[in-house]
Design an enzyme around this catalytic site. Structure first.
Site, PDB file in Angstrom:
ATOM      1  N   GLU A 252      59.401-116.916 -10.345  1.00  0.00           N
ATOM      2  CA  GLU A 252      59.363-117.956 -11.464  1.00  0.00           C
ATOM      3  C   GLU A 252      59.932-119.082 -11.891  1.00  0.00           C
ATOM      4  O   GLU A 252      59.731-120.337 -12.802  1.00  0.00           O
ATOM      5  CB  GLU A 252      60.176-116.991 -12.576  1.00  0.00           C
ATOM      6  CG  GLU A 252      61.552-116.702 -13.288  1.00  0.00           C
ATOM      7  CD  GLU A 252      62.055-116.624 -11.746  1.00  0.00           C
ATOM      8  OE1 GLU A 252      61.254-115.937 -10.773  1.00  0.00           O
ATOM      9  OE2 GLU A 252      63.449-116.367 -11.534  1.00  0.00           O
ATOM     10  N   ASP A 253      60.915-119.328 -11.066  1.00  0.00           N
ATOM     11  CA  ASP A 253      61.947-120.460 -11.625  1.00  0.00           C
ATOM     12  C   ASP A 253      60.953-121.858 -10.841  1.00  0.00           C
ATOM     13  O   ASP A 253      60.704-122.972 -10.818  1.00  0.00           O
ATOM     14  CB  ASP A 253      62.711-120.759 -10.501  1.00  0.00           C
ATOM     15  CG  ASP A 253      63.040-119.698  -9.341  1.00  0.00           C
ATOM     16  OD1 ASP A 253      61.825-119.362  -9.145  1.00  0.00           O
ATOM     17  OD2 ASP A 253      63.907-120.099  -8.224  1.00  0.00           O
ATOM     18  N   MET A 279      78.993-117.790  -7.203  1.00  0.00           N
ATOM     19  CA  MET A 279      77.348-116.668  -8.177  1.00  0.00           C
ATOM     20  C   MET A 279      78.605-115.751  -7.525  1.00  0.00           C
ATOM     21  O   MET A 279      78.856-115.269  -6.535  1.00  0.00           O
ATOM     22  CB  MET A 279      76.440-116.861  -7.080  1.00  0.00           C
ATOM     23  CG  MET A 279      75.075-115.517  -8.004  1.00  0.00           C
ATOM     24  SD  MET A 279      73.781-115.411  -7.699  1.00  0.00           S
ATOM     25  CE  MET A 279      74.130-113.936  -6.169  1.00  0.00           C
ATOM     26  N   ARG A 284      70.639-106.236  -5.498  1.00  0.00           N
ATOM     27  CA  ARG A 284      69.498-106.170  -5.709  1.00  0.00           C
ATOM     28  C   ARG A 284      69.295-105.617  -7.095  1.00  0.00           C
ATOM     29  O   ARG A 284      69.757-104.066  -7.311  1.00  0.00           O
ATOM     30  CB  ARG A 284      68.167-107.068  -4.923  1.00  0.00           C
ATOM     31  CG  ARG A 284      66.922-106.775  -5.949  1.00  0.00           C
ATOM     32  CD  ARG A 284      66.515-108.065  -6.310  1.00  0.00           C
ATOM     33  NE  ARG A 284      67.301-109.053  -5.841  1.00  0.00           N
ATOM     34  CZ  ARG A 284      66.292-109.728  -4.577  1.00  0.00           C
ATOM     35  NH1 ARG A 284      65.536-108.801  -3.628  1.00  0.00           N
ATOM     36  NH2 ARG A 284      67.245-110.391  -3.812  1.00  0.00           N
TER      37      ARG A 284
HETATM   38  N1  UDP Z   1      69.736-110.465 -14.665  1.00  0.00           N
HETATM   39  C1  UDP Z   1      69.540-109.433 -15.107  1.00  0.00           C
HETATM   40  N2  UDP Z   1      69.877-107.920 -14.892  1.00  0.00           N
HETATM   41  C2  UDP Z   1      68.841-107.078 -14.329  1.00  0.00           C
HETATM   42  C3  UDP Z   1      68.055-108.216 -13.045  1.00  0.00           C
HETATM   43  C4  UDP Z   1      68.452-110.196 -13.669  1.00  0.00           C
HETATM   44  O1  UDP Z   1      70.963-109.371 -15.970  1.00  0.00           O
HETATM   45  O2  UDP Z   1      68.275-106.229 -13.627  1.00  0.00           O
HETATM   46  C5  UDP Z   1      69.441-111.489 -15.638  1.00  0.00           C
HETATM   47  C6  UDP Z   1      70.362-112.268 -14.487  1.00  0.00           C
HETATM   48  O3  UDP Z   1      70.898-112.582 -15.322  1.00  0.00           O
HETATM   49  C7  UDP Z   1      70.907-112.461 -13.135  1.00  0.00           C
HETATM   50  C8  UDP Z   1      69.476-113.241 -12.959  1.00  0.00           C
HETATM   51  O4  UDP Z   1      68.114-112.193 -14.310  1.00  0.00           O
HETATM   52  O5  UDP Z   1      71.768-113.181 -12.794  1.00  0.00           O
HETATM   53  C9  UDP Z   1      68.987-113.298 -12.043  1.00  0.00           C
HETATM   54  O6  UDP Z   1      69.004-112.284 -10.776  1.00  0.00           O
HETATM   55  P1  UDP Z   1      68.849-112.105 -10.181  1.00  0.00           P
HETATM   56  O7  UDP Z   1      70.889-112.055  -9.432  1.00  0.00           O
HETATM   57  O8  UDP Z   1      68.907-110.732  -8.715  1.00  0.00           O
HETATM   58  O9  UDP Z   1      68.502-112.912  -9.092  1.00  0.00           O
HETATM   59  P2  UDP Z   1      69.119-113.716  -7.605  1.00  0.00           P
HETATM   60  O10 UDP Z   1      69.537-115.370  -7.819  1.00  0.00           O
HETATM   61  O11 UDP Z   1      70.997-113.686  -7.344  1.00  0.00           O
HETATM   62  O12 UDP Z   1      68.716-113.669  -6.761  1.00  0.00           O
HETATM   63  C1  BGC Z   2      61.935-117.721  -5.046  1.00  0.00           C
HETATM   64  C2  BGC Z   2      62.919-117.690  -5.553  1.00  0.00           C
HETATM   65  C3  BGC Z   2      64.158-117.413  -5.733  1.00  0.00           C
HETATM   66  C4  BGC Z   2      64.450-118.701  -4.364  1.00  0.00           C
HETATM   67  C5  BGC Z   2      66.141-118.561  -3.761  1.00  0.00           C
HETATM   68  C6  BGC Z   2      62.021-118.004  -3.501  1.00  0.00           C
HETATM   69  O1  BGC Z   2      61.558-118.033  -2.056  1.00  0.00           O
HETATM   70  O2  BGC Z   2      60.426-118.065  -5.539  1.00  0.00           O
HETATM   71  O3  BGC Z   2      62.750-117.178  -6.954  1.00  0.00           O
HETATM   72  O4  BGC Z   2      64.871-118.087  -6.592  1.00  0.00           O
HETATM   73  O5  BGC Z   2      63.712-118.274  -3.316  1.00  0.00           O
HETATM   74  O6  BGC Z   2      66.442-116.984  -3.847  1.00  0.00           O
HETATM   75 MN    MN Z   3      72.473-113.483  -8.694  1.00  0.00          MN
END
Ligand code: UDP
Ligand code: BGC
Ligand code: MN
Length: 337
Positions: A252-253, A279, A284
Site C-alpha cells: 500500500e505504501d 521501531m 507479524r
Molecule cells: N497495525 C496494527 N495492528 C495490526 C497490524 C498493523 O496496529 O494488527 C498497524 C500499526 O500501526 C503498525 C502498522 O499497522 O505499526 C504497520 O504494520 P507492521 O508494524 O506490521 O508493519 P512493518 O512496517 O513492521 O512491517
Molecule cells: C512492501 C512495503 C514495505 C516494504 C518494507 C515492501 O516489499 O511492499 O509495503 O513497507 O517492503 O518492509
Molecule cells: Mn512495525
C-alpha cells in the site's frame, strides 16, 4: 430731564440685574453638565480597567499573537528512546497530559501555528506500542509548536488488516472535527530519534521515516514510502487519497508513492541523520499476513488510482472515545471483495 435720567438709570439697573442672573444661571448649568461629563468619563475608565483584568478571550489572543517560528526554539536534536516495558499508562498519563486538551489535542499558547496537523495512526490491538508512542511523541510535538490532534483509527473485528483504508477513514474523521490542512500518517510502533524531524507538511508529500533501525538507519530502497508520511490536504486530494484495496501486509505504501509521482509531485525527505527512527520490535500480527496479490496490483496504479481512493471509501464508525491523550475511533472497514 431728571425723570429721563431716572428712567435710564432704572433700565440700566434692570438690564444689569438680568445679565448677572443669566450669567449665574449659565454658570450653574454648565458646571452641572461638566460634572456629568466628568462622571461619565470616570465610569468608562473604570469599566475598561475591569475588562483588562479579566482573562482575554481566545479571539482577542489570536489578534495579538504572532505566527510560530519556522525553527521552534526548544528543539534539542538527537533523542534517547528506549522502550522500557516497565513504563505504565499511569506514568505516561501523568507525564504527558499537561497542556493537552481532550482527544489528544494541543495548540501552542504563545504563538499561532502555521499548520493544523491531524496525526492519523492505523491501529488494531497494539496498545502497548501506543503507550510508548504517546509518551515520546506528545512532548516532541509540543516542542515543535504544532496545532495538532492525535487520531487512533482502530479496525473493528478480526478481519484482514488494511492499513491504507484505515488511514483514509482517519482523514475523513479528523476533518469532521477541525479544519485540518495537513495530515500526518504514522505507524504506532515508530518513534523519531531526532525532534528536528518536523511533523508537518511540506511543498511536496513528505516521507519522514527514512532511517529505521531495522533497516540499519537507511532507506531499504529508493522509493520506500513506509512508516511515517505527511501530505497537505490538497496533495492528498490530488492523488485521490490512498488505495482501499490493499488487504493484508505490504504494497500500500508503494502504491501511495506511485500515486504521488504519477500526479507530477516529488517526495520530500529530511536528511538521513534527522530521519532516524526506532521501531518497537514485534512479530507479524495475526490477520495481517503478506498478501501475494498486492505486489502485482502496483503495475496497475496508474489507472486504478482514479477509482480506488477517497472517492470510493466506504466504512462505518462503531464508536468514538475521547481520552486526554488521543481520540480513539473504531471503524468497520469491511473485508476484501
Ligand atoms: N497495525 C496494527 N495492528 C495490526 C497490524 C498493523 O496496529 O494488527 C498497524 C500499526 O500501526 C503498525 C502498522 O499497522 O505499526 C504497520 O504494520 P507492521 O508494524 O506490521 O508493519 P512493518 O512496517 O513492521 O512491517
Ligand atoms: C512492501 C512495503 C514495505 C516494504 C518494507 C515492501 O516489499 O511492499 O509495503 O513497507 O517492503 O518492509
Ligand atoms: Mn512495525
Amino acid at each position: 430731564m431728571a425723570g429721563n435720567f431716572k428712567r435710564l438709570f432704572n433700565f440700566l439697573a434692570l438690564f444689569s440685574f438680568v445679565s448677572v442672573a443669566c450669567f449665574v444661571l449659565v454658570l450653574f448649568y454648565s458646571r452641572r453638565s461638566f460634572e456629568q461629563v466628568a462622571k461619565l468619563l470616570a465610569k468608562k475608565i473604570e469599566a475598561s480597567n475591569k475588562s483588562s483584568e479579566m482573562a482575554p478571550t481566545p479571539s482577542a489572543v489570536s489578534l495579538t499573537l504572532g505566527p510560530c517560528p519556522d525553527n521552534p526554539p526548544d528543539l534539542v536534536g538527537p533523542l534517547l528512546v528506549e522502550f522500557d516495558f516497565g513504563r505504565t499508562w499511569e506514568h505516561v498519563r501523568k507525564e504527558v497530559s499537561p497542556l493537552l486538551q481532550k482527544g489528544g489535542r494541543f495548540k501552542p499558547k504563545d504563538c499561532v501555528a502555521k499548520q493544523k496537523v491531524a496525526i492519523i495512526i492505523p491501529f488494531r490491538n497494539r496498545h502497548e506500542h501506543l503507550k510508548h508512542w504517546l509518551y515520546y511523541l506528545h512532548p516532541i510535538l509540543k516542542r515543535q509548536l504544532v496545532d495538532y490532534g492525535v487520531y487512533v483509527i482502530n479496525q473493528d473485528g478480526e478481519g484482514v488488516f488494511n492499513r491504507a483504508k484505515l488511514m483514509n477513514a482517519g482523514y475523513v474523521e479528523a476533518l469532521k472535527e477541525y479544519d485540518y490542512d495537513c495530515f500526518l500518517f504514522s505507524d504506532v510502533d515508530l518513534v523519531p530519534l531526532n525532534d528536528r524531524n518536523l511533523y508537518r507538511c511540506f511543498d511536496n508529500p513528505r516521507h519522514l521515516a527514512i532511517g529505521m533501525d531495522k533497516f540499519n538507519f537507511d532507506l531499504p530502497y529508493k522509493t520506500f514510502f513506509g512508516g511515517v508520511a505527511s501530505l497537505y490536504k490538497h496533495q492528498y486530494l490530488k492523488i485521490n487519497g490512498f488505495p482501499n484495496t490493499y488487504w493484508g501486509w505490504g504494497g500500500e505504501d508503494d502504491d501511495i508513492y506511485k500515486r504521488i509521482v504519477l500526479r507530477g509531485m516529488q517526495v520530500s525527505r529530511p536528511d538521513l541523520l534527522t530521519g532516524r527512527y526506532r521501531m518497537i520490535k514485534h512479530q507479524r500480527d495475526v490477520h495481517n499476513d503478506p498478501n501475494p496479490k498486492n505486489p502485482d496490483k502496483l503495475f496497475q496504479t496508474h489507472w486504478t488510482m482514479n477509482a480506488d481512493g477517497i472517492n470510493s471509501l466506504k466504512y462505518t464508525v462503531k464508536s468514538i472515545e475521547k481520552d486526554i491523550l488521543y481520540t480513539f475511533i473504531t471503524v468497520d472497514i469491511g473485508s476484501p471483495e
